[in-house]
Scaffold this motif. Structure first.
Motif, mmCIF file in Angstrom:
data_model
loop_
_atom_site.group_PDB
_atom_site.id
_atom_site.type_symbol
_atom_site.label_atom_id
_atom_site.label_comp_id
_atom_site.label_asym_id
_atom_site.label_seq_id
_atom_site.Cartn_x
_atom_site.Cartn_y
_atom_site.Cartn_z
ATOM 1 N N GLY A 80 0.808 -1.218 0.000
ATOM 2 C CA GLY A 80 0.000 0.000 0.000
ATOM 3 C C GLY A 80 0.840 1.266 0.000
ATOM 4 N N ALA A 81 2.154 1.119 -0.147
ATOM 5 C CA ALA A 81 3.039 2.281 -0.026
ATOM 6 C C ALA A 81 2.844 3.247 -1.193
ATOM 7 C CB ALA A 81 4.485 1.830 0.039
ATOM 8 N N PRO A 82 2.792 4.551 -0.902
ATOM 9 C CA PRO A 82 2.703 5.527 -1.987
ATOM 10 C C PRO A 82 3.918 5.417 -2.913
ATOM 11 C CG PRO A 82 2.284 6.597 0.142
ATOM 12 C CD PRO A 82 2.751 5.198 0.425
ATOM 13 N N GLU A 83 5.077 5.094 -2.339
ATOM 14 C CA GLU A 83 6.289 4.927 -3.134
ATOM 15 C C GLU A 83 7.178 3.929 -2.417
ATOM 16 O OE1 GLU A 83 7.602 9.098 -3.976
ATOM 17 O OE2 GLU A 83 9.161 8.032 -5.103
ATOM 18 N N PHE B 328 -1.799 7.823 9.958
ATOM 19 C CA PHE B 328 -2.040 8.190 8.559
ATOM 20 C C PHE B 328 -1.113 9.348 8.215
ATOM 21 C CE2 PHE B 328 -5.827 6.071 10.098
ATOM 22 C CZ PHE B 328 -5.829 4.999 9.216
ATOM 23 N N ASP B 329 0.129 8.955 7.854
ATOM 24 C CA ASP B 329 1.209 9.925 7.713
ATOM 25 C C ASP B 329 1.710 10.040 6.278
ATOM 26 O OD1 ASP B 329 2.442 7.511 7.380
ATOM 27 O OD2 ASP B 329 3.734 7.650 9.129
ATOM 28 N N ALA B 330 1.004 9.404 5.331
ATOM 29 C CA ALA B 330 1.342 9.486 3.901
ATOM 30 C C ALA B 330 2.677 8.828 3.568
ATOM 31 C CB ALA B 330 1.359 10.943 3.422
ATOM 32 N N GLY B 334 -1.897 4.615 2.186
ATOM 33 C CA GLY B 334 -2.856 5.711 2.146
ATOM 34 C C GLY B 334 -2.398 6.847 1.252
ATOM 35 N N LEU B 335 -3.241 7.892 1.247
ATOM 36 C CA LEU B 335 -3.041 9.022 0.333
ATOM 37 C C LEU B 335 -1.727 9.757 0.592
ATOM 38 C CD1 LEU B 335 -4.631 10.891 -1.782
ATOM 39 C CD2 LEU B 335 -5.242 12.270 0.225
ATOM 40 N N ARG B 336 -1.031 10.128 -0.489
ATOM 41 C CA ARG B 336 0.104 11.050 -0.380
ATOM 42 C C ARG B 336 -0.070 12.128 -1.447
ATOM 43 N NH1 ARG B 336 6.382 9.263 -1.034
ATOM 44 N NH2 ARG B 336 5.956 8.247 0.971
ATOM 45 N N VAL B 337 -0.177 13.371 -0.994
ATOM 46 C CA VAL B 337 -0.192 14.492 -1.946
ATOM 47 C C VAL B 337 0.826 15.531 -1.464
ATOM 48 C CG1 VAL B 337 -2.614 14.203 -2.636
ATOM 49 C CG2 VAL B 337 -2.072 15.725 -0.738
ATOM 50 N N ALA B 353 -0.034 18.189 4.233
ATOM 51 C CA ALA B 353 -0.879 18.422 3.055
ATOM 52 C C ALA B 353 -1.765 17.205 2.787
ATOM 53 C CB ALA B 353 -0.005 18.721 1.834
ATOM 54 N N SER B 354 -1.211 16.008 2.979
ATOM 55 C CA SER B 354 -1.975 14.779 2.729
ATOM 56 C C SER B 354 -3.115 14.639 3.732
ATOM 57 C CB SER B 354 -1.067 13.549 2.832
ATOM 58 O OG SER B 354 -0.025 13.633 1.892
ATOM 59 N N ARG B 355 -2.844 14.961 4.984
ATOM 60 C CA ARG B 355 -3.878 14.846 6.025
ATOM 61 C C ARG B 355 -4.964 15.898 5.818
ATOM 62 N NH1 ARG B 355 -2.553 11.981 10.717
ATOM 63 N NH2 ARG B 355 -3.117 13.606 12.184
ATOM 64 N N ASP B 356 -4.584 17.072 5.330
ATOM 65 C CA ASP B 356 -5.614 18.071 5.038
ATOM 66 C C ASP B 356 -6.491 17.616 3.868
ATOM 67 O OD1 ASP B 356 -6.891 20.657 5.449
ATOM 68 O OD2 ASP B 356 -6.067 21.180 3.489
ATOM 69 N N ALA B 357 -5.866 17.022 2.850
ATOM 70 C CA ALA B 357 -6.628 16.587 1.674
ATOM 71 C C ALA B 357 -7.420 15.314 1.947
ATOM 72 C CB ALA B 357 -5.672 16.362 0.504
ATOM 73 N N GLY B 358 -6.891 14.444 2.818
ATOM 74 C CA GLY B 358 -7.495 13.123 2.983
ATOM 75 C C GLY B 358 -8.555 13.017 4.057
#
Lengths: 98, 509
Positions: A80-83, B328-330, B334-337, B353-358
């Motif tokens: 599930g890693a973003p990278e 949930f630290d990107a 989970g989401l990374r932006v 930024a990821s926590r604000d968006a997610g």
């Protein structure tokens, strides 16, 4: 009653690592004040001499035998890693440049 | 058995499957067809796994055909699972954008137990984001609807699990209850739901909201079905250090006996009367009278510190949530932006930024509130004080259970409200859980059973039963006795009165 200033909320958001927008900050100040007023009623409860209770089950030092058991493979852990790179999580830079 | 498979109870299905009158594939397919027909209107599911469910059903049928005598009694009975439980190979979002598309590499222990029992998993049900809410309106994927009136909420956070069984899209569902998220949705949809004793069902693989309050449990249309599911998922798990090392209480036997003769039933003074909708109170009073007819005695019990329960809960929960949601630290899943306009951002900037968006608004509110309650200088006045109130509430329960075997109250103060009605009034939304929260703070088990329809709006009302820790069986004895008396009075189950839902086919016509 306690009131949270916009600066207070911005500071809390930075502690919680949430980059709130200006509009979110404006909105959240008022909302948090309403909630804080309501929850502050815990201060009126007759709690003198009462032991705090952190958990419904008072447990200490739950241990298990030190045995190797099957666990996630590196591939599963990284699925599930973003990278990822070389079987490791790849993250943005963690230090300032200077 | 009922001719329509989707209207049958789980007990009837298990029975018919065991006698080879129907196949598991037929049962699963009937529910998948029902999902295709009505879930466009109800939106109970975030993800439907037709392929996996049919495969699991086929395996059960093959094993049964081969004469496998180790098949579980519930084998072939399908189930829906709240999207807060991890499911290997199936998306698990917790109703949040931050986990959109995440596919866990492992199963929650209770999911492992469902699979081992041969129960096909139809899909994952909708919920308020990270279980924060009482209506499913805080789901990042849109609210679920109440099958009794599609303009109304199905309760929350487990509104996907309550609506899925109330709309006959599954006979059983898994819920989780941190402050009422199994019981309040059950009450407003005319279904049954149990929050077991804290530690009675493993939390391994339950994405934590507030670890000292969270408890997974069964949702169903009848008390016996709820007990059958409770028996499947309950029990000790070495992977959950707070799991109770004791046998599961005899919930199925208690539901079958439905015996309340000689039982002392305590009506909690603080959880009735003022603040409760007239029809909710009326149906509650009538239900208590039926329990007396069935042989129970009624006593009034006083729990003076319950008036502080809501306040204590909304300090303890956000405090624990702010810590739990730090994961949930990107970085790992989970989401990374990246933040806008910052070239080569740091890990911290990406995280923020990821926590604000997610995260949605309610999640952000509670994380910030929890961060405040735990911060130095305020800890004693807020979190510390809330922990002392928690002790007082547990003591109120101890005294009450010295006078009564079980306690009862209306489950929720009102019937289902309209979608949008309470969205802008945070405290009004929080008040939905006023009667259910004390049980979570003390770790005791609770159940909601249908008590009727409020005369003023024709919507379901629920009665809550509470028992001492590890006496979950008492909930089922009382729930089943009340259900029996009410079915006799109504001439059948409450859900028989729910309106027909628009189906995909009729909508096209």
């Amino acid at each position: 009653m306690s009131t949270l200033s916009r600066d207070d909320v911005a500071h809390l958001a930075s502690l919680a690592r949430i980059a709130l927008s200006d509009a979110e900050l404006d909105r959240m100040c008022g909302e948090l004040d309403v909630i804080l007023d309501a929850v502050a009623t815990v201060q009126q409860a007759p709690t003198e001499g009462v032991e705090p209770m952190s958990h419904p089950m008072p447990l200490t030092n739950v241990t298990r035998p030190d045995e190797v058991k099957p666990s996630l493979t590196a591939g599963e852990a990284l699925s599930g890693a973003p990278e990822a790179e070389s079987d490791r999580f790849s993250v943005p830079r963690i230090l300032d440049e200077d | 058995m009922n001719h329509d498979i989707t209207r049958a109870s789980a007990a009837e299905l298990a029975d018919a499957l065991g006698r080879k009158e129907i196949s598991a594939v037929e049962v699963t397919q009937a529910h998948l067809d029902r999902i295709a027909a009505v879930d466009g209107a109800v939106h109970s599911y975030l993800h439907v796994d037709a392929h996996g469910a049919l495969e699991a059903a086929r395996e059960v049928d093959d094993r049964r055909a081969a004469g496998d005598d180790e098949l579980h009694v519930m084998a072939g009975v399908p189930i829906a699972v709240k999207d807060v439980m991890t499911t290997k190979g199936l998306p698990t979002t917790c109703g949040s954008r931050i986990l959109e598309g995440w596919i866990p590499p492992y199963d929650a222990t209770l999911v492992t137990k469902l699979r081992a029992a041969g129960m096909p998993i139809l899909g994952k049900t909708n919920m308020d984001e990270f279980a924060m809410g009482s209506s499913t309106e805080h789901s990042a994927y849109g609210p679920s609807r109440n099958p009794w009136d599609l303009d109304r909420i199905p309760g929350g956070s487990g509104g996907g699990s309550s609506s899925v069984i109330a709309s006959f899209q599954a006979p059983l569902a898994i819920g989780t209850d941190t402050g009422g998220s199994i019981r309040q949705p059950a009450a407003v949809t005319g279904t049954v739901g149990t929050k077991p004793t804290y530690g009675g069902v493993s939390r391994y693989g339950l994405v934590a909201l507030a670890s000292s309050l969270d408890q997974a449990g069964p949702c169903a249309r009848t008390v016996l079905d709820t007990a059958l599911l409770h028996a499947v998922i309950g029990g000790y798990d070495p992977r959950d250090s707070t799991s109770i090392h004791a046998p599961v209480p005899q919930v199925v036997r208690a539901a079958q006996r439905a015996d309340v003769s000689g039982m002392r039933i305590g009506v909690v003074k603080q959880l009735t009367g003022e603040g409760y909708q007239a029809g909710v109170q009326q149906r509650f009073d009538e239900a208590v009278a039926l329990l007396v007819d069935a042989g129970a005695q009624v006593v009034e019990v006083d729990c003076p510190n319950f008036q502080y329960a809501l306040a204590a809960y909304y300090l303890i929960l956000p405090s624990e949530a702010s810590s739990n949601l730090a994961k949930f630290d990107a970085m790992r899943y989970g989401l990374r932006v990246g933040p806008d306009g910052i070239p080569d951002p740091s890990a911290e900037q990406v995280m923020a930024a990821s926590r604000d968006a997610g995260f949605g608004d309610e999640v952000k509110r509670r994380i910030i509130l929890g961060t405040y309650a735990l911060s130095s200088g305020y800890y004693d006045a807020y979190y510390g004080q809330a922990q002392k109130v928690r002790r007082l509430i547990a003591q109120d329960f101890d005294r009450a259970f010295a006078q009564a075997d079980v306690l009862v109250s209306p489950t929720a103060p009102t019937t289902a409200f309209r979608v949008g009605e309470k969205l802008d009034d945070v405290m009004a939304m929080y008040l939905n859980d006023v009667a259910t929260i004390p049980a979570n703070l003390a770790g005791i088990p609770g159940m909601s059973v249908p008590s009727g329809l409020a005369p003023e709006d024709g919507l379901p009302t629920g009665l809550q039963i509470l028992a001492p820790a590890m006496a979950d069986d008492r909930l089922y004895a009382v729930g089943a006795a009340l259900e029996r008396a009410l079915h006799a009075k109504w001439g059948g189950p409450l859900l028989a009165n729910a309106p027909e839902l628009p189906t995909a086919a009729t909508k096209e016509a």
